[in-house]
Write a protein that holds these residues in place. Structure first.
Motif, PDB file in Angstrom:
ATOM      1  N   HIS A   1       0.876  -1.168   0.000  1.00 23.03           N
ATOM      2  CA  HIS A   1       0.000   0.000   0.000  1.00 23.03           C
ATOM      3  C   HIS A   1       0.915   1.219   0.000  1.00 23.03           C
TER       4      HIS A   1
ATOM      5  N   CYS B   1      -4.703   5.775   0.012  1.00 24.79           N
ATOM      6  CA  CYS B   1      -3.778   4.730  -0.426  1.00 24.79           C
ATOM      7  C   CYS B   1      -3.425   5.043  -1.875  1.00 24.79           C
TER       8      CYS B   1
ATOM      9  N   LYS C   1      -1.396   3.032  -3.877  1.00 22.68           N
ATOM     10  CA  LYS C   1      -0.958   1.865  -4.652  1.00 22.68           C
ATOM     11  C   LYS C   1      -2.220   1.070  -4.951  1.00 22.68           C
TER      12      LYS C   1
ATOM     13  N   CYS D   1      -4.215  -1.559  -4.736  1.00 26.60           N
ATOM     14  CA  CYS D   1      -4.006  -2.727  -3.884  1.00 26.60           C
ATOM     15  C   CYS D   1      -5.163  -3.714  -3.940  1.00 26.60           C
TER      16      CYS D   1
ATOM     17  N   HIS E   1      -9.579  -0.370  -3.425  1.00 19.79           N
ATOM     18  CA  HIS E   1      -8.449   0.557  -3.226  1.00 19.79           C
ATOM     19  C   HIS E   1      -8.893   2.019  -3.256  1.00 19.79           C
TER      20      HIS E   1
ATOM     21  N   MET F   1      -9.902   3.511   0.054  1.00 17.59           N
ATOM     22  CA  MET F   1      -9.074   3.251   1.244  1.00 17.59           C
ATOM     23  C   MET F   1      -8.537   4.588   1.743  1.00 17.59           C
TER      24      MET F   1
HETATM   25 CU   LIG Z   1      -4.114   0.122  -0.357  1.00 19.00          CU
END
Ligand SMILES: [Cu+2]
Length: 353
Positions: A240, A311, A313, A315, A319, A322
């Protein structure tokens, strides 16, 4: 399905246009059937080069005017202004070079267009010219890189002499948890293997570690303004990235290791809400919300600015959502909030009963 049909229609229309152009070309009575470009063709292409130049300059100006306002507002951290200055200098250099070289490129394409009887000059090389166009980028790039490294070293200087507030950011698919180090300002050791959901030990803290008892686990990040914060990041599952855009901060969260980033917030949430760029953005967003609300009849609450931890990345499927709210407040308010939180030890005792 609709998208597929739309795409199919578009492809078919393109093919139809292409075929029609071919028919049109064939139906033209042309005296000159040669496939070789003549002076007139070359001249037209030369003018088209200028048209393209105008187009790229135009679209650049348009993008700045129309989308400049979606850029981030003034940095809310101490190092943020250094970071923004580095970005500004890089962009100014890139723009100056790009404006000049594009103009030259298109102008020469026009100037040396093909003409009957004109032959290209055979020109092997010129050491002096090559030296100049090598050394200038070398100096500029070396300067930028050295300046960048210097800034980065300053930003990533995690120094205990500053007495930073220690906070852990714990990433997992798809949420964030923060852990304050408590009165001793030292995080208790933790490991994913010690996670015990049934007993509310969600971060896998070592219950026998004396440093862990006063740790405070929360779902909303509160930061006192003007105090350096040292974030220690962990991840439970995949890569992340803790991204706090308003503070110009980002660091990957890697399973199996602890990564760090420090910054000092300089504006409280309340102060940032007064920032002219933020005020404008809030107005713009709420206008869109109100319009949508009127259109669909759905009630959408007006939006209020808050700092966020995102976040950065990709993920997994959630995501995009997040995130965690960050509240920067006065030391006094922060202390008040902290006093109302439960320590790890007290939550464990409560769950044991
Ligand atoms: Cu993430």
């Amino acid at each position: 399905m609709t998208t597929l049909l739309t795409l199919a229609v578009l492809v078919l229309v393109a093919i139809a246009i292409w075929q029609m152009t071919k028919i049109f070309e064939l139906s033209q009575l042309r005296t000159d059937n040669s496939e070789v470009a003549n002076d007139k063709d070359n001249k037209n292409n030369g003018y088209l080069m200028f048209a393209f130049l105008v187009f790229i300059y135009g679209i650049t100006i348009f993008s700045f005017a129309k989308y400049g306002k979606v850029l981030l507002p003034e940095a809310a951290s101490e190092h943020g202004s250094d970071y923004d200055l580095l970005m500004l200098i890089s962009m100014v250099i890139i723009f100056i070079v790009q404006i000049i070289t594009q103009a030259l490129l298109h102008y020469f394409a026009f100037k040396y267009r093909g003409e009957k009887g004109k032959r290209a000059l055979f020109y092997a090389d010129n050491n002096r010219l090559e030296f100049i166009w090598t050394i200038i980028p070398v100096i500029v790039l070396a300067g930028l890189i050295l300046y960048g490294l210097y800034t980065w070293t300053n930003i990533t200087d995690i120094n205990d002499d500053d007495d930073p507030l220690v906070i852990e950011l714990y990433a997992q698919q798809f949420n964030w948890t923060a852990r304050y180090a408590g009165a001793d300002n030292t995080l208790g050791s933790a490991n994913v293997r010690m996670i015990d959901i049934d007993r509310a030990n969600v971060l896998g803290l070592d219950e026998s570690d004396p440093y862990a008892g006063d740790d405070v686990i929360v779902k909303e990040l509160h930061l006192p303004v003007g105090r350096k914060v040292n974030f220690k990041m962990r991840s439970q599952d995949v890569l992340h990235s803790a991204y706090m855009p308003h503070f110009r901060a980002q660091m990957n969260c890697v399973p199996g290791m602890i990564t760090e980033f420090s910054f000092t917030p300089v504006y409280t949430t309340e102060e940032m809400r007064q920032n002219p760029d933020v005020v404008e953005k809030v107005q713009r967003t709420n206008k869109i919300r109100a319009e949508k609300s009127a259109e669909t009849g759905e009630v959408i609450d007006p939006w209020e600015f808050d700092y966020v931890l995102l976040c950065n990345k990709i993920c997994g499927k959630s995501h995009y959502n997040m995130q965690m709210k960050i509240i920067v407040e006065s030391e006094e308010d922060y202390n008040k909030w902290m006093a109302s939180q439960q320590t790890f030890k007290s939550t464990m005792m409560a769950s044991a009963q």
